[in-house]
Design a protein around this motif. Structure first.
Motif, short mmCIF file in Angstrom:
data_model
loop_
_atom_site.label_atom_id
_atom_site.label_comp_id
_atom_site.label_asym_id
_atom_site.label_seq_id
_atom_site.Cartn_x
_atom_site.Cartn_y
_atom_site.Cartn_z
N ALA A 522 0.84 -1.20 0.00
CA ALA A 522 0.00 0.00 0.00
C ALA A 522 0.88 1.25 0.00
N ALA A 523 0.39 2.28 -0.67
CA ALA A 523 1.09 3.57 -0.72
C ALA A 523 0.07 4.69 -0.60
N PRO A 524 0.39 5.75 0.13
CA PRO A 524 -0.59 6.83 0.30
C PRO A 524 -0.86 7.55 -1.01
N LEU A 525 -2.11 7.97 -1.19
CA LEU A 525 -2.47 8.77 -2.35
C LEU A 525 -2.16 10.23 -2.06
N ASP A 555 -5.71 -4.45 2.04
CA ASP A 555 -7.06 -3.88 2.03
C ASP A 555 -7.10 -2.68 1.09
N PRO A 556 -7.78 -2.80 -0.05
CA PRO A 556 -7.83 -1.66 -0.97
C PRO A 556 -8.71 -0.53 -0.46
N GLU A 557 -9.51 -0.79 0.58
CA GLU A 557 -10.36 0.25 1.14
C GLU A 557 -9.71 0.97 2.31
N ALA A 558 -8.50 0.57 2.67
CA ALA A 558 -7.79 1.22 3.77
C ALA A 558 -7.17 2.52 3.29
N ASN A 559 -6.59 3.23 4.22
CA ASN A 559 -5.85 4.46 3.87
C ASN A 559 -4.48 4.36 4.53
N PRO A 560 -3.41 4.08 3.76
CA PRO A 560 -3.37 4.01 2.29
C PRO A 560 -3.94 2.70 1.75
N PRO A 561 -4.44 2.75 0.49
CA PRO A 561 -5.06 1.56 -0.08
C PRO A 561 -4.04 0.61 -0.69
N ALA A 562 -4.29 -0.68 -0.54
CA ALA A 562 -3.46 -1.68 -1.21
C ALA A 562 -3.91 -1.83 -2.66
#
Length: 697
Positions: A522-525, A555-562
Motif C-alpha cells: 500500500a502507498a498513500p495517495l 485492504d484496498p479500502e484502507a488508507n493508504p489503499p493496497a
C-alpha cells in the motif's frame, strides 16, 4: 529642480516614510509578534515598534535626515534581539546614501543595496534562508535593474510572502524546523512594510500590495489558518485585477524580446529550479506523500523541458513563416504579396494538476510552452501543494526578472472562485487544464460561453486500454504480467496514462501469470480528495455485475489503499461499457477476458477518446484493431507501456474527448507550443513595417 529643492523633496519623503513606517508597525505589531512566536522569541514586533518609538522621541520634529540618523543609532545601540542591529545597518546605509542621491529611487537603490551587503556580511544570510534578506534582496534588485519604486515594493512584498514556504537555515528560526512553514518570516515582513511605507510616502498606491502582505501574514484573520497551513488563500479581487493587469502589461514587452532573449529567460528559470532543487524537493515531500527520488526525477524533467523549449525558440520554426511574393499571373486573380507567421496569443491561464507537482504544475508543460510562445502566464495553484507552488512561482519570477523579462510574466492565484473569475476575464486569451472530466468540462463550458470564447486545452480522463492478442498471450505471459503490474501501480496508480484495463483471451496465460504475481504494498495517495474519489470509483467497479476480486494482498479500502486487480468477462462489459471502462484513478485495474477477435474489436469500439491504447501482438498485428484504436487514442503503443511520456518533438499527449478537449493538440512535447500561438497574415506591407521574421533577408 535645483540641488536645494531636490534635497528638500527627498528629506520630506524620508520623514514621511519614517512616519508611515511607524504607523504601519503600530498597526501590525500583534501580527509580527505572532509570526515571531512561531520562529523565535516572540519579541520581534515589540522590538521593532519600541525602536521606532524611541527614534521618534529622539528625533522630535527633526527633518528626514536627522530622523533616519536617530533611527540607525537606536537600532544599532539599543534595540535587542538578532534583528535590531541588522535593521540598524540598513537604516544607516539609507541615511548615508541620502547625502548624494539625485532621486528617491537612486537613494534607495544605493542605500538599500549597501544595507543588503552589510546585512549579508554580518549575518551571512542568502536568499532562500528564510530571513529579512528574502524581502530586501528582491526589492534592491528591482531598484537596481529598473529604478522603479512600485516594482521594488511589489518585489519586496512577494519576497516576504515567499518565506512562508521556506524552512529556515539561519537565525533562531532554524532551530524550529518546519514549525513555521505556512507563515512568513517576521523580519522579511518588517522589511516589506518598510518598502510599502516609502512607497506610500512617495505617493504610490500601495494598498493592494499591503493588503496582500497582511493577508499572507495574519494567521488569525483572512490568511492561513493555524490548523491548515496549506489551505488556499483566496486571491482578493483587487489582487486578481493586479495580477491580470500585470500580465496584460507584460504581454507586449515579452513578445518584443528577441528569440535569443526569450530562450535565455527559459534557461535562466531552468537554472534557478536546479539551484533550488534540494529545497523544493523537501517542500514537495512534506506536501504530497511522494518520495524524494520520484520528485527529484520529476524536477529534472521539468528543467529539461524548459531547456528543450529554449532550443525550439532559438530555432524559430514554430513561427511557421510562409511568404508568397506578389504574382500578377496567379491563376484566377493576381496574387498580392502575402506573408504569414505565428504570434503570441496573449495571457494564458494554467490550472495546475495535483499528481505531478513539478511537471504539470507552476512550471509544467503548459506554462513552459506558453512562455516559449511569448505569453505571460497566470497559474491557478492546486491546493494539494500550495507551499511548493508559491515557492516555485517566486523563484521563477525572480529568474525571469534577472534574465530581462518583464514583471508580470508569471504569477500565482489561489482559490476555485478566482480560477473561474480569471477564466471569465477578457484579459485572459487561452487556458490549459489537467484534471478530472467533470472539472475540466465545467471550465471548458465557461471558456466557450464567454462573450469572447477562448481556446481551452483540457486533459481530462483516460483508461488507457491494453489489448493482448492470443499469439502474444502465449508468447510471453510472465513478462506481460510483471510489466503490467509495474505500470498500473506506478505512483500508486496516479498517472493519467495508467493502463486501467487489460484485455486478454479467454483462458489467458497472462491472467494465470498475474494470479501468481505479488502486488506491491500500500502507498498513500496524494490527498484526501483523490483517496475519496478512488474509493467511490472502486466501489462502483466491485459492485458491477459479475466483477470479482482477482488479486489483492492487502485492504484496498484502507488508507493508504493496497493495490487490487479485478476481473470481468467481455459480454458483461459490453452490456454497460461506461460502468466498467470509466477511469479509476488509483492502484486498481480490471482484467477483461474476450471470447473472440470480433468481441475484442467490439470492446475496443466501446471506448470513448483515450490518451493511449496499447497492443501486445506478434509480427502480424490485426490491422482492424489498430484502425479502431487510432480513431480513439492520441498515442498507440506496440508492446510497450504507456506510463512513460517522453518530452520530445513527436510526442502526442492528447486524444479525442474526454481524453482532452482539443484532440488536434498535445500538452507534452515541443508541439505544445502551437496551442498558444495565433497566425497573422500581412498583405502588401513595406519591408520596414513587417515583423522581423517576415522581412526579406
Amino acid at each position: 529642480m535645483d540641488w536645494r529643492q531636490l534635497m528638500t523633496t527627498l528629506d520630506a519623503v524620508l520623514r514621511e516614510g519614517f512616519d508611515a513606517y511607524k504607523r504601519l508597525v503600530d498597526d501590525t505589531e500583534p501580527i509580527l509578534t505572532a509570526l515571531d512566536e512561531r520562529s523565535g522569541d516572540g519579541d520581534f514586533g515589540a522590538n521593532l515598534k519600541g525602536g521606532l518609538e524611541s527614534a521618534a522621541d529622539r528625533a522630535g520634529a527633526s527633518d528626514g535626515l536627522r530622523t533616519w540618523n536617530a533611527l540607525s543609532e537606536v537600532f544599532l545601540d539599543d534595540v535587542g534581539g538578532t534583528s535590531g542591529p541588522l535593521f540598524g545597518l540598513l537604516f544607516q546605509e539609507i541615511r548615508e546614501a541620502a547625502a548624494s542621491a539625485d532621486s528617491l529611487e537612486a537613494l534607495l537603490r544605493d542605500g538599500a543595496g549597501a544595507g543588503l551587503a552589510a546585512v549579508q556580511r554580518v549575518g551571512e544570510a542568502q536568499p532562500g534562508d528564510r530571513t529579512l534578506v528574502d524581502a530586501l534582496e528582491p526589492g534592491v534588485t528591482a531598484l537596481r535593474d529598473h529604478e522603479d519604486l512600485a516594482l521594488a515594493v511589489a518585489a519586496a512584498v512577494d519576497g516576504a510572502i515567499s518565506t512562508r514556504d521556506l524552512i529556515a537555515r539561519r537565525g533562531r528560526a532554524s532551530y524550529v524546523g518546519g514549525r513555521a512553514v505556512g507563515f512568513p518570516d517576521p523580519g522579511a515582513v518588517g522589511i516589506a512594510l518598510l518598502f510599502v511605507a516609502l512607497g506610500r510616502a512617495s505617493g504610490l498606491d500601495i494598498q493592494p500590495a499591503l493588503d496582500r502582505l497582511i493577508r499572507a501574514s495574519d494567521g488569525s484573520g483572512s490568511g492561513i489558518p493555524e490548523e491548515s497551513p496549506t489551505t488556499p488563500e483566496p486571491t482578493a479581487e483587487s489582487e486578481l485585477n493586479f495580477v491580470l493587469d500585470a500580465a496584460t502589461d507584460a504581454r507586449h514587452p515579452l513578445a518584443a524580446l528577441s528569440l535569443e532573449e526569450r530562450a535565455q529567460v527559459l534557461e535562466t528559470v531552468a537554472d534557478a529550479l536546479e539551484t533550488h532543487s534540494e529545497e523544493l524537493v523537501q517542500i514537495a515531500v512534506e506536501e504530497t506523500h511522494l518520495t524524494a527520488g520520484r520528485l527529484t526525477g520529476e524536477l529534472g524533467r521539468t528543467s529539461f523541458q524548459l531547456r528543450l523549449f529554449a532550443e525550439v525558440v532559438r530555432d524559430g520554426g514554430f513561427l511557421d513563416v510562409r511568404i508568397d511574393p506578389a504574382d500578377p499571373s496567379w491563376p484566377v486573380a493576381a496574387r498580392p504579396d502575402l506573408r504569414r507567421s505565428n504570434r503570441p496569443i496573449g495571457p494564458v491561464l494554467v490550472f495546475a494538476a495535483s499528481n505531478f507537482p513539478f511537471a504539470f504544475s507552476v512550471l509544467g508543460g503548459d506554462t513552459a510552452s506558453a512562455l516559449a510562445a511569448g505569453n505571460p502566464v497566470v497559474v491557478k495553484a492546486h491546493p494539494g501543494h500550495l507551499h511548493l507552488s508559491r515557492r516555485v512561482t517566486s523563484i521563477a519570477a525572480d529568474a525571469i526578472r534577472r534574465a530581462g523579462g518583464p514583471d508580470g510574466t508569471i504569477a500565482l492565484i489561489e482559490g476555485h472562485d478566482n480560477g473561474v473569475a480569471a477564466l471569465e476575464d477578457p484579459r485572459v486569451k487561452a487556458a490549459a487544464f489537467t484534471g478530472s472530466i467533470a472539472g475540466g468540462r465545467a471550465l471548458f463550458n465557461i471558456a466557450q460561453n464567454r462573450p469572447e470564447p477562448i481556446p481551452f486545452y483540457g486533459e481530462l480522463g483516460s483508461n488507457n486500454p491494453v489489448f493482448v492478442t492470443p499469439d502474444a498471450d502465449a508468447d510471453a505471459p510472465e513478462q506481460i504480467a510483471t510489466d503490467f503490474i509495474a505500470s498500473f501501480t506506478l505512483g500508486a496508480g496516479q498517472f493519467c496514462t495508467k493502463p486501467g484495463t487489460l484485455f486478454v483471451p479467454t483462458g489467458s496465460a497472462v491472467a494465470k501469470a498475474l494470479h501468481q504475481q505479488q502486488l506491491p504494498g500500500a502507498a498513500p495517495l496524494l490527498n484526501d480528495n483523490i483517496h475519496a474519489g478512488f474509493q467511490k470509483r472502486l466501489t462502483e467497479l466491485r459492485n458491477a455485475p459479475n466483477v470479482r476480486t482477482f488479486r489483492a494482498e492487502g485492504d484496498p479500502e484502507a488508507n493508504p489503499p493496497a493495490p487490487i486487480l479485478l476481473h470481468a468477462h467481455g459480454k458483461d462489459v459490453l452490456n454497460d461499457p461506461e460502468l466498467y471502462l470509466d477511469e479509476c484513478f488509483g492502484p486498481a485495474a480490471l482484467i477483461v477476458e474476450y471470447d473472440s477477435h470480433e468481441q475484442m474489436l467490439e470492446l475496443a469500439r466501446a471506448f470513448p477518446g483515450q490518451l493511449t491504447a496499447t497492443v501486445f501482438g506478434l509480427e502480424d498485428a490485426p490491422a482492424d484493431l489498430l484502425d479502431v484504436l487510432a480513431e480513439r487514442a492520441g498515442r498507440l503503443l506496440w508492446r510497450q507501456w504507456p506510463t512513460g511520456v517522453s518530452v520530445t518533438a513527436a510526442q502526442q499527449h492528447g486524444g479525442p474527448y474526454p481524453a482532452s478537449t482539443t484532440s488536434q493538440t498535445t500538452s507534452v512535447g515541443t508541439a505544445a507550443i502551437f496551442r498558444f500561438l495565433r497566425p497573422v497574415a500581412w498583405q502588401g506591407f513595406p519591408q520596414n513595417l513587417l515583423p522581423a521574421e517576415l522581412a526579406d533577408k
